[in-house]
Design a protein around this motif. Structure first.
Motif, PDB file in Angstrom:
ATOM      1  N   LYS A   1       0.829  -1.205   0.000  1.00  0.00           N
ATOM      2  CA  LYS A   1       0.000   0.000   0.000  1.00  0.00           C
ATOM      3  C   LYS A   1       0.863   1.255   0.000  1.00  0.00           C
ATOM      4  CE  LYS A   1      -4.059  -1.989   2.332  1.00  0.00           C
ATOM      5  NZ  LYS A   1      -4.880  -1.972   3.573  1.00  0.00           N
ATOM      6  N   GLU A   2       1.979   1.221   0.725  1.00  0.00           N
ATOM      7  CA  GLU A   2       2.905   2.368   0.713  1.00  0.00           C
ATOM      8  C   GLU A   2       3.382   2.648  -0.713  1.00  0.00           C
ATOM      9  OE1 GLU A   2       6.246   1.907   3.250  1.00  0.00           O
ATOM     10  OE2 GLU A   2       5.075   1.557   5.072  1.00  0.00           O
ATOM     11  N   PHE A   3       3.766   1.587  -1.403  1.00  0.00           N
ATOM     12  CA  PHE A   3       4.243   1.700  -2.785  1.00  0.00           C
ATOM     13  C   PHE A   3       3.147   2.275  -3.682  1.00  0.00           C
ATOM     14  CE2 PHE A   3       6.395  -1.032  -6.345  1.00  0.00           C
ATOM     15  CZ  PHE A   3       7.049   0.086  -6.822  1.00  0.00           C
ATOM     16  N   LEU A   4       1.922   1.803  -3.489  1.00  0.00           N
ATOM     17  CA  LEU A   4       0.803   2.226  -4.327  1.00  0.00           C
ATOM     18  C   LEU A   4       0.364   3.661  -4.048  1.00  0.00           C
ATOM     19  CD1 LEU A   4      -1.297  -1.068  -4.160  1.00  0.00           C
ATOM     20  CD2 LEU A   4      -0.025  -0.204  -6.138  1.00  0.00           C
ATOM     21  N   ARG A   5       0.693   4.186  -2.893  1.00  0.00           N
ATOM     22  CA  ARG A   5       0.326   5.577  -2.577  1.00  0.00           C
ATOM     23  C   ARG A   5       1.151   6.590  -3.355  1.00  0.00           C
ATOM     24  NH1 ARG A   5       0.130   3.462   2.997  1.00  0.00           N
ATOM     25  NH2 ARG A   5      -2.087   3.105   3.494  1.00  0.00           N
ATOM     26  N   ILE A   6       2.250   6.162  -3.930  1.00  0.00           N
ATOM     27  CA  ILE A   6       3.103   7.082  -4.686  1.00  0.00           C
ATOM     28  C   ILE A   6       2.540   7.227  -6.095  1.00  0.00           C
ATOM     29  CG2 ILE A   6       5.435   7.566  -5.490  1.00  0.00           C
ATOM     30  CD1 ILE A   6       6.440   5.610  -3.316  1.00  0.00           C
TER      31      ILE A   6
ATOM     32  N   LEU B   1     -11.475  10.590 -13.156  1.00  0.00           N
ATOM     33  CA  LEU B   1     -11.381  10.423 -11.715  1.00  0.00           C
ATOM     34  C   LEU B   1     -12.729  10.140 -11.065  1.00  0.00           C
ATOM     35  CD1 LEU B   1      -9.410  10.505  -9.340  1.00  0.00           C
ATOM     36  CD2 LEU B   1      -9.825  12.969  -9.161  1.00  0.00           C
ATOM     37  N   HIS B   2     -13.819  10.711 -11.621  1.00  0.00           N
ATOM     38  CA  HIS B   2     -15.131  10.574 -10.973  1.00  0.00           C
ATOM     39  C   HIS B   2     -15.669   9.142 -11.027  1.00  0.00           C
ATOM     40  CE1 HIS B   2     -16.392  11.026 -15.194  1.00  0.00           C
ATOM     41  NE2 HIS B   2     -17.521  10.431 -14.841  1.00  0.00           N
ATOM     42  N   LEU B   3     -15.072   8.285 -11.852  1.00  0.00           N
ATOM     43  CA  LEU B   3     -15.539   6.903 -11.940  1.00  0.00           C
ATOM     44  C   LEU B   3     -14.884   5.983 -10.907  1.00  0.00           C
ATOM     45  CD1 LEU B   3     -15.751   6.361 -15.815  1.00  0.00           C
ATOM     46  CD2 LEU B   3     -17.593   6.908 -14.207  1.00  0.00           C
ATOM     47  N   TRP B   4     -13.902   6.492 -10.179  1.00  0.00           N
ATOM     48  CA  TRP B   4     -13.263   5.680  -9.141  1.00  0.00           C
ATOM     49  C   TRP B   4     -14.166   5.619  -7.907  1.00  0.00           C
ATOM     50  CZ3 TRP B   4      -8.374   3.242  -9.054  1.00  0.00           C
ATOM     51  CH2 TRP B   4      -7.593   3.431 -10.201  1.00  0.00           C
ATOM     52  N   GLU B   5     -14.315   4.428  -7.337  1.00  0.00           N
ATOM     53  CA  GLU B   5     -15.112   4.264  -6.118  1.00  0.00           C
ATOM     54  C   GLU B   5     -14.337   4.651  -4.869  1.00  0.00           C
ATOM     55  OE1 GLU B   5     -16.745   0.337  -5.985  1.00  0.00           O
ATOM     56  OE2 GLU B   5     -17.615   0.483  -7.992  1.00  0.00           O
ATOM     57  N   SER B   6     -13.016   4.652  -4.960  1.00  0.00           N
ATOM     58  CA  SER B   6     -12.151   5.164  -3.909  1.00  0.00           C
ATOM     59  C   SER B   6     -10.986   5.869  -4.586  1.00  0.00           C
ATOM     60  CB  SER B   6     -11.663   4.038  -2.988  1.00  0.00           C
ATOM     61  OG  SER B   6     -11.044   3.005  -3.716  1.00  0.00           O
ATOM     62  N   GLU B   7     -10.266   6.689  -3.842  1.00  0.00           N
ATOM     63  CA  GLU B   7      -9.182   7.460  -4.438  1.00  0.00           C
ATOM     64  C   GLU B   7      -8.140   6.519  -5.054  1.00  0.00           C
ATOM     65  OE1 GLU B   7      -8.827  10.801  -4.768  1.00  0.00           O
ATOM     66  OE2 GLU B   7     -10.898  10.894  -4.063  1.00  0.00           O
ATOM     67  N   PRO B   8      -7.669   6.809  -6.254  1.00  0.00           N
ATOM     68  CA  PRO B   8      -6.766   5.886  -6.947  1.00  0.00           C
ATOM     69  C   PRO B   8      -5.430   5.662  -6.244  1.00  0.00           C
ATOM     70  CG  PRO B   8      -7.013   7.948  -8.170  1.00  0.00           C
ATOM     71  CD  PRO B   8      -8.048   7.958  -7.109  1.00  0.00           C
ATOM     72  N   PHE B   9      -4.996   6.628  -5.441  1.00  0.00           N
ATOM     73  CA  PHE B   9      -3.736   6.455  -4.730  1.00  0.00           C
ATOM     74  C   PHE B   9      -3.946   6.342  -3.217  1.00  0.00           C
ATOM     75  CE2 PHE B   9      -2.516   8.547  -8.743  1.00  0.00           C
ATOM     76  CZ  PHE B   9      -1.713   7.543  -9.244  1.00  0.00           C
ATOM     77  N   ASP B  10      -5.133   5.908  -2.840  1.00  0.00           N
ATOM     78  CA  ASP B  10      -5.444   5.562  -1.447  1.00  0.00           C
ATOM     79  C   ASP B  10      -5.890   4.100  -1.441  1.00  0.00           C
ATOM     80  OD1 ASP B  10      -6.090   5.473   1.228  1.00  0.00           O
ATOM     81  OD2 ASP B  10      -8.013   6.509   0.987  1.00  0.00           O
ATOM     82  N   PRO B  11      -4.951   3.154  -1.372  1.00  0.00           N
ATOM     83  CA  PRO B  11      -5.281   1.730  -1.541  1.00  0.00           C
ATOM     84  C   PRO B  11      -6.328   1.252  -0.540  1.00  0.00           C
ATOM     85  CG  PRO B  11      -2.913   2.073  -1.574  1.00  0.00           C
ATOM     86  CD  PRO B  11      -3.513   3.364  -1.136  1.00  0.00           C
TER      87      PRO B  11
ATOM     88  N   ALA C   1      -6.348   0.136  -6.291  1.00  0.00           N
ATOM     89  CA  ALA C   1      -5.458   1.297  -6.407  1.00  0.00           C
ATOM     90  C   ALA C   1      -4.858   1.286  -7.798  1.00  0.00           C
ATOM     91  CB  ALA C   1      -4.345   1.256  -5.366  1.00  0.00           C
ATOM     92  N   ARG C   2      -4.475   2.457  -8.291  1.00  0.00           N
ATOM     93  CA  ARG C   2      -3.766   2.499  -9.562  1.00  0.00           C
ATOM     94  C   ARG C   2      -2.394   1.844  -9.377  1.00  0.00           C
ATOM     95  NH1 ARG C   2      -5.770   2.353 -13.406  1.00  0.00           N
ATOM     96  NH2 ARG C   2      -6.215   4.344 -14.418  1.00  0.00           N
ATOM     97  N   GLY C   3      -2.100   0.871 -10.254  1.00  0.00           N
ATOM     98  CA  GLY C   3      -0.842   0.138 -10.186  1.00  0.00           C
ATOM     99  C   GLY C   3      -0.915  -1.147  -9.392  1.00  0.00           C
ATOM    100  N   ALA C   4      -2.073  -1.439  -8.776  1.00  0.00           N
ATOM    101  CA  ALA C   4      -2.179  -2.636  -7.939  1.00  0.00           C
ATOM    102  C   ALA C   4      -1.884  -3.894  -8.735  1.00  0.00           C
ATOM    103  CB  ALA C   4      -3.571  -2.712  -7.317  1.00  0.00           C
TER     104      ALA C   4
END
Length: 466
Positions: A23-28, A98-108, A117-120
């Motif tokens: 998750k730390e990695f994905l937050r970047i 961005l509005h189609l994401w159910e949660s923030e893309p960089f908040d895993p 998350a983006r990059g998961a």
């Protein structure tokens, strides 16, 4: 041979720790396509380098290129054993819309045993699994059964423009027996697959220019070429009604589908009805005479990816648009050359250019197709590792997508490439709500750990490309 029980115990005990680290990695927000994220790219490279050091890897470096850096690491103390070069990427796609994401893309977030998350899935999660597999082997066995090198780049999502030069300049540093890449998918849930071929890629933008500006449709309509009409006619000339590409010479170097491959694909029992339901279409469409898997794995394509021009706001604006354009990409198969295909596209466009307009063509990404025989020992070894963990037969498939650098690795280093991915086609990579099924994260760690031991059964130099 590997001790799967020891690996299982280690990964079970460390699971929550590993997830928090991932998750730390994905937050970047390491979006290589956007210049505003240049510092984030370096942060991601540094995070990965630190993770590699903690895992026990050595000679770690963040190597500069003309773009974003490459992260290198190795461990080379398995005398007489093969060397495995592990490739992946730490950059990710932009997140729009961005509005189609159910949660923030960089908040895993974990929902229903899926990590969102983006990059998961593409490709941080899969890169991270290799680092953790090495950490587990050090922890449970004290050493690695093979030699390993890492080459993790930051520009895959923009076509790897600087990596071929990096590989060429560092051939000795990257020398190995095989290349292993986890940036592809499985056949389906619980159905592991080793991908032994990828399609290549080329892309162009077509810009059509008519009058010096938009014209009033009442004053000029019917007497002056409409740029959008001209573009539509041009685009319609690329394919016939049965899905075959009509560009002269497009198919002349295409390698035929073998009877053996066709039988292997039929044996997979692919459910086209389920696919139609999954993607929400009433009928599938493609080149006549081929199954869906053949159309998407072993046949080339030409697709219009976007069209622009004219007025698209609310209401009607009665104009003849002066300009219009389209973006086109072609997926290519073995023996097709992207440079040659682009030239064929240009010739076709010139031949079919409508009157009353000028047409310009801008070239974009190019990548050559790739194939390693699926009976290669390193490919078969990957299949055995999957089967030990998933307890089902491994499928041997070809991928419809492209990883441009794979062909460059093949050409420059001359090594067999093993594509052993753990993603699923439904995981929305490149789209909103990208996610990674944690079942495959858990099992994939064990598969990778076992694969190191499978490769250790061969002597150094014993896995040359056939």
């Amino acid at each position: 041979m590997s001790d799967l029980h020891a690996l299982d115990t280690y990964f079970s005990e460390k699971r929550e720790t590993h997830l928090e680290e991932l998750k730390e990695f994905l937050r970047i927000p390491s979006i290589s396509a956007l210049s505003d994220h240049k510092s984030d790219m370096l942060n991601a490279a540094n995070w990965l380098a630190d993770s590699m050091k903690k895992a026990g890897l050595e000679n770690i470096s963040i190597d500069e290129t003309k773009g974003h850096p490459v992260v290198y690491a190795d461990w080379l103390h398995a005398e007489g054993k093969p060397t495995m070069l592990i490739y992946g990427h730490y950059d990710v796609q932009p997140v729009d819309p961005l509005h189609l994401w159910e949660s923030e893309p960089f908040d895993p977030q974990v929902r229903n045993n899926k990590l969102y998350a983006r990059g998961a899935s593409d490709d941080k999660g899969q890169v991270y699994m290799h680092v953790k597999a090495i950490e587990a082997l050090f922890a449970t066995e004290g050493e690695l059964p093979v030699n390993v090198k890492f080459c993790i780049e930051g520009e895959e999502e923009i076509g790897s423009p600087n990596l071929p030069a990096y590989v060429e300049d560092n051939k000795e540093k990257l020398a190995a027996d095989i290349i292993v890449i986890s940036d592809t998918g499985m056949q389906g849930p619980g159905q592991p697959a080793v991908c032994y071929g990828l399609r290549g890629l080329c892309g162009v933008q077509i810009d059509v220019k008519g009058a010096k500006g938009d014209l009033h449709s009442g004053l000029y309509g019917g007497g002056v070429q409409n740029a959008i009409h001209a573009l539509v006619n041009l685009l319609d000339s690329f394919r016939d009604e049965e899905g075959s590409i009509t560009v002269e010479g497009f198919y002349e170097n295409v390698r035929p589908v073998t009877d053996e491959e066709r039988e292997a694909y039929r044996a997979l029992g692919f459910d086209e009805e389920a696919l139609k339901e999954e993607i929400g279409v009433g009928e599938l469409f493609g080149e006549k005479g081929y199954s869906h898997l053949e159309r998407t794995w072993v046949r080339p394509t030409l697709e219009v990816n976007g069209v622009f021009g004219g007025f698209s706001g609310e209401g009607i604006k009665t104009v003849l648009p002066a300009e219009a354009g389209a973006k086109i990409t072609c997926r290519l198969v073995p023996d097709q050359d992207p440079e040659e295909i682009v030239e064929k596209l240009k010739s076709h466009i010139e031949k079919h250019k409508p009157v009353g307009v000028e047409v310009t063509v801008t070239e974009f990404d190019k990548g050559k197709p790739f194939i390693t025989p699926f009976d290669h020992p390193a490919i078969q070894a990957a299949g055995r590792s999957y089967e030990k963990v998933y307890n089902v037969p491994t499928a041997y498939t070809r991928g419809g997508g492209s990883i441009p650098i794979v062909a460059a690795f093949d050409e420059i280093l001359g090594l067999p490439v093993v594509l052993m991915g753990f993603g699923l086609s439904s995981e929305n990579f490149h789209a909103p709500n990208e996610h990674f099924h944690l079942e495959n994260f858990d099992k994939g760690l064990r598969v990778i750990g076992d694969y190191f031991h499978e490769i250790a059964e061969f002597p150094a130099g014993g896995l040359k490309k056939s």
